[in-house]
Scaffold this motif. Sequence first.
Motif, PDB file in Angstrom:
ATOM      1  N   PRO A   1       5.888   2.660   0.526  1.00 33.16           N
ATOM      2  CA  PRO A   1       5.122   1.525   0.007  1.00 33.16           C
ATOM      3  C   PRO A   1       6.030   0.477  -0.603  1.00 33.16           C
ATOM      4  O   PRO A   1       7.030   0.803  -1.242  1.00 33.16           O
ATOM      5  CB  PRO A   1       4.219   2.161  -1.052  1.00 33.16           C
ATOM      6  CG  PRO A   1       4.117   3.592  -0.643  1.00 33.16           C
ATOM      7  CD  PRO A   1       5.460   3.935  -0.061  1.00 33.16           C
ATOM      8  N   LEU A   2       5.676  -0.772  -0.430  1.00 36.47           N
ATOM      9  CA  LEU A   2       6.480  -1.873  -0.957  1.00 36.47           C
ATOM     10  C   LEU A   2       5.985  -2.291  -2.330  1.00 36.47           C
ATOM     11  O   LEU A   2       5.874  -3.459  -2.654  1.00 36.47           O
ATOM     12  CB  LEU A   2       6.439  -3.047   0.026  1.00 36.47           C
ATOM     13  CG  LEU A   2       6.976  -2.709   1.417  1.00 36.47           C
ATOM     14  CD1 LEU A   2       6.772  -3.871   2.366  1.00 36.47           C
ATOM     15  CD2 LEU A   2       8.444  -2.328   1.353  1.00 36.47           C
TER      16      LEU A   2
ATOM     17  N   VAL B   1       5.132   7.888   2.069  1.00 35.01           N
ATOM     18  CA  VAL B   1       3.727   8.268   2.165  1.00 35.01           C
ATOM     19  C   VAL B   1       3.433   8.656   3.603  1.00 35.01           C
ATOM     20  O   VAL B   1       3.767   7.931   4.541  1.00 35.01           O
ATOM     21  CB  VAL B   1       2.815   7.098   1.731  1.00 35.01           C
ATOM     22  CG1 VAL B   1       1.355   7.432   2.007  1.00 35.01           C
ATOM     23  CG2 VAL B   1       3.026   6.793   0.260  1.00 35.01           C
ATOM     24  N   LYS B   2       2.814   9.814   3.782  1.00 41.46           N
ATOM     25  CA  LYS B   2       2.480  10.277   5.122  1.00 41.46           C
ATOM     26  C   LYS B   2       1.069   9.860   5.479  1.00 41.46           C
ATOM     27  O   LYS B   2       0.147  10.043   4.695  1.00 41.46           O
ATOM     28  CB  LYS B   2       2.608  11.805   5.201  1.00 41.46           C
ATOM     29  CG  LYS B   2       2.388  12.363   6.599  1.00 41.46           C
ATOM     30  CD  LYS B   2       2.620  13.870   6.632  1.00 41.46           C
ATOM     31  CE  LYS B   2       2.429  14.419   8.044  1.00 41.46           C
ATOM     32  NZ  LYS B   2       2.688  15.896   8.084  1.00 41.46           N
ATOM     33  N   VAL B   3       0.910   9.275   6.655  1.00 42.31           N
ATOM     34  CA  VAL B   3      -0.394   8.837   7.141  1.00 42.31           C
ATOM     35  C   VAL B   3      -0.689   9.557   8.454  1.00 42.31           C
ATOM     36  O   VAL B   3       0.120   9.497   9.390  1.00 42.31           O
ATOM     37  CB  VAL B   3      -0.425   7.305   7.365  1.00 42.31           C
ATOM     38  CG1 VAL B   3      -1.769   6.872   7.940  1.00 42.31           C
ATOM     39  CG2 VAL B   3      -0.135   6.572   6.058  1.00 42.31           C
TER      40      VAL B   3
ATOM     41  N   GLU C   1      -3.916   3.780   2.041  1.00 40.63           N
ATOM     42  CA  GLU C   1      -2.656   4.039   2.733  1.00 40.63           C
ATOM     43  C   GLU C   1      -2.770   3.768   4.228  1.00 40.63           C
ATOM     44  O   GLU C   1      -1.810   3.320   4.860  1.00 40.63           O
ATOM     45  CB  GLU C   1      -2.168   5.463   2.471  1.00 40.63           C
ATOM     46  CG  GLU C   1      -3.132   6.558   2.852  1.00 40.63           C
ATOM     47  CD  GLU C   1      -4.033   6.995   1.724  1.00 40.63           C
ATOM     48  OE1 GLU C   1      -4.370   8.188   1.679  1.00 40.63           O
ATOM     49  OE2 GLU C   1      -4.407   6.146   0.878  1.00 40.63           O
ATOM     50  N   GLU C   2      -3.934   4.016   4.812  1.00 41.65           N
ATOM     51  CA  GLU C   2      -4.148   3.722   6.228  1.00 41.65           C
ATOM     52  C   GLU C   2      -4.132   2.216   6.459  1.00 41.65           C
ATOM     53  O   GLU C   2      -3.506   1.719   7.407  1.00 41.65           O
ATOM     54  CB  GLU C   2      -5.475   4.306   6.699  1.00 41.65           C
ATOM     55  CG  GLU C   2      -5.513   5.818   6.735  1.00 41.65           C
ATOM     56  CD  GLU C   2      -6.890   6.386   7.010  1.00 41.65           C
ATOM     57  OE1 GLU C   2      -6.983   7.517   7.508  1.00 41.65           O
ATOM     58  OE2 GLU C   2      -7.885   5.690   6.715  1.00 41.65           O
TER      59      GLU C   2
ATOM     60  N   GLU D   1      -9.994  -7.109   2.576  1.00 41.28           N
ATOM     61  CA  GLU D   1     -10.883  -6.056   3.061  1.00 41.28           C
ATOM     62  C   GLU D   1     -11.018  -4.900   2.066  1.00 41.28           C
ATOM     63  O   GLU D   1     -10.048  -4.491   1.439  1.00 41.28           O
ATOM     64  CB  GLU D   1     -10.375  -5.521   4.408  1.00 41.28           C
ATOM     65  CG  GLU D   1     -10.389  -6.558   5.521  1.00 41.28           C
ATOM     66  CD  GLU D   1      -9.989  -5.978   6.875  1.00 41.28           C
ATOM     67  OE1 GLU D   1     -10.016  -4.733   7.026  1.00 41.28           O
ATOM     68  OE2 GLU D   1      -9.653  -6.768   7.771  1.00 41.28           O
ATOM     69  N   TRP D   2     -12.241  -4.413   1.965  1.00 40.25           N
ATOM     70  CA  TRP D   2     -12.498  -3.220   1.173  1.00 40.25           C
ATOM     71  C   TRP D   2     -11.782  -2.011   1.787  1.00 40.25           C
ATOM     72  O   TRP D   2     -11.658  -1.912   3.005  1.00 40.25           O
ATOM     73  CB  TRP D   2     -13.986  -2.892   1.133  1.00 40.25           C
ATOM     74  CG  TRP D   2     -14.824  -3.727   0.228  1.00 40.25           C
ATOM     75  CD1 TRP D   2     -15.758  -4.658   0.593  1.00 40.25           C
ATOM     76  CD2 TRP D   2     -14.856  -3.678  -1.211  1.00 40.25           C
ATOM     77  NE1 TRP D   2     -16.356  -5.202  -0.524  1.00 40.25           N
ATOM     78  CE2 TRP D   2     -15.828  -4.615  -1.642  1.00 40.25           C
ATOM     79  CE3 TRP D   2     -14.158  -2.936  -2.173  1.00 40.25           C
ATOM     80  CZ2 TRP D   2     -16.106  -4.830  -2.992  1.00 40.25           C
ATOM     81  CZ3 TRP D   2     -14.433  -3.157  -3.512  1.00 40.25           C
ATOM     82  CH2 TRP D   2     -15.392  -4.079  -3.920  1.00 40.25           C
ATOM     83  N   THR D   3     -11.349  -1.099   0.936  1.00 42.85           N
ATOM     84  CA  THR D   3     -10.824   0.186   1.389  1.00 42.85           C
ATOM     85  C   THR D   3     -11.581   1.293   0.671  1.00 42.85           C
ATOM     86  O   THR D   3     -12.219   1.069  -0.362  1.00 42.85           O
ATOM     87  CB  THR D   3      -9.322   0.326   1.110  1.00 42.85           C
ATOM     88  OG1 THR D   3      -9.081   0.087  -0.284  1.00 42.85           O
ATOM     89  CG2 THR D   3      -8.519  -0.649   1.946  1.00 42.85           C
TER      90      THR D   3
END
Length: 233
Positions: free
Chosen positions: A11-12, A20-22, A106-107, A165-167
């Motif tokens: 992550p930046l 981070v694993k996705v 994260e996605e 956008e919502w997450t």
Amino acid sequence: MVHVKGGTFVPLYGSDSTPVKVQSFLLDVYPVTNSEYLAFVSKYPKWRKSAVKKIFADENYLRGWASDLSLGANATKINNSPVVNVSWFAAKAYCDCQGKRLAKVEEWEFAALASETKANAANDAKFYQRSIEWYSQPNPTYLPPVQKSFRNYYGVYGMIGLVWEWTQNFNSAMVVGESRADVTMDRQLFCGSGSNGAKDVKNYVAFMRYAFRSSLKSNYTVANLGFRCAKSI
């Protein structure tokens, strides 16, 4: 939907450089449009303007619509534009009814790293500059059709340059690695000194997204905040 091949990314933002694993997942090609959302509220009346409970959406819910089942005189201009002024509850309900879900933070961030030609354009100065320029622009009177937005490496349109956008887990201040839990989030992230330990302090757009998400509540509706759906594989 398109297939987004999983992987890892750093992550930046945040105070460490834990990758981070996705997992691989499916993501809608476009954000949900006004016409698609109109079909949804037509089928599920409790999500119409006049019927939605205030605990699930504030007073600006679907503010640009003329009525429960009408986009108004500007319908032809906004039919294929992303629906905005929808709450997290409403976005989640829409995706649930499609057999889908909202993308995890994260996605979303993983997919948003893609330029037209690269799955990870984190070090592409031109791509970064385009993002900065979009975030600095005021909202247009009418949002463009989703099909006319930026198409990235995965074939996803509008991740950058269309709407926020919502997450699913928007109220998690940051993405965490497997060795950390959301409850141990870096609470200094958005303080004046919080960016000192960030992996890439020049990536202002990532800080903007996380600052914006952290300011939201689930029933908020915002004029430039839409959503798209995802699905696990």
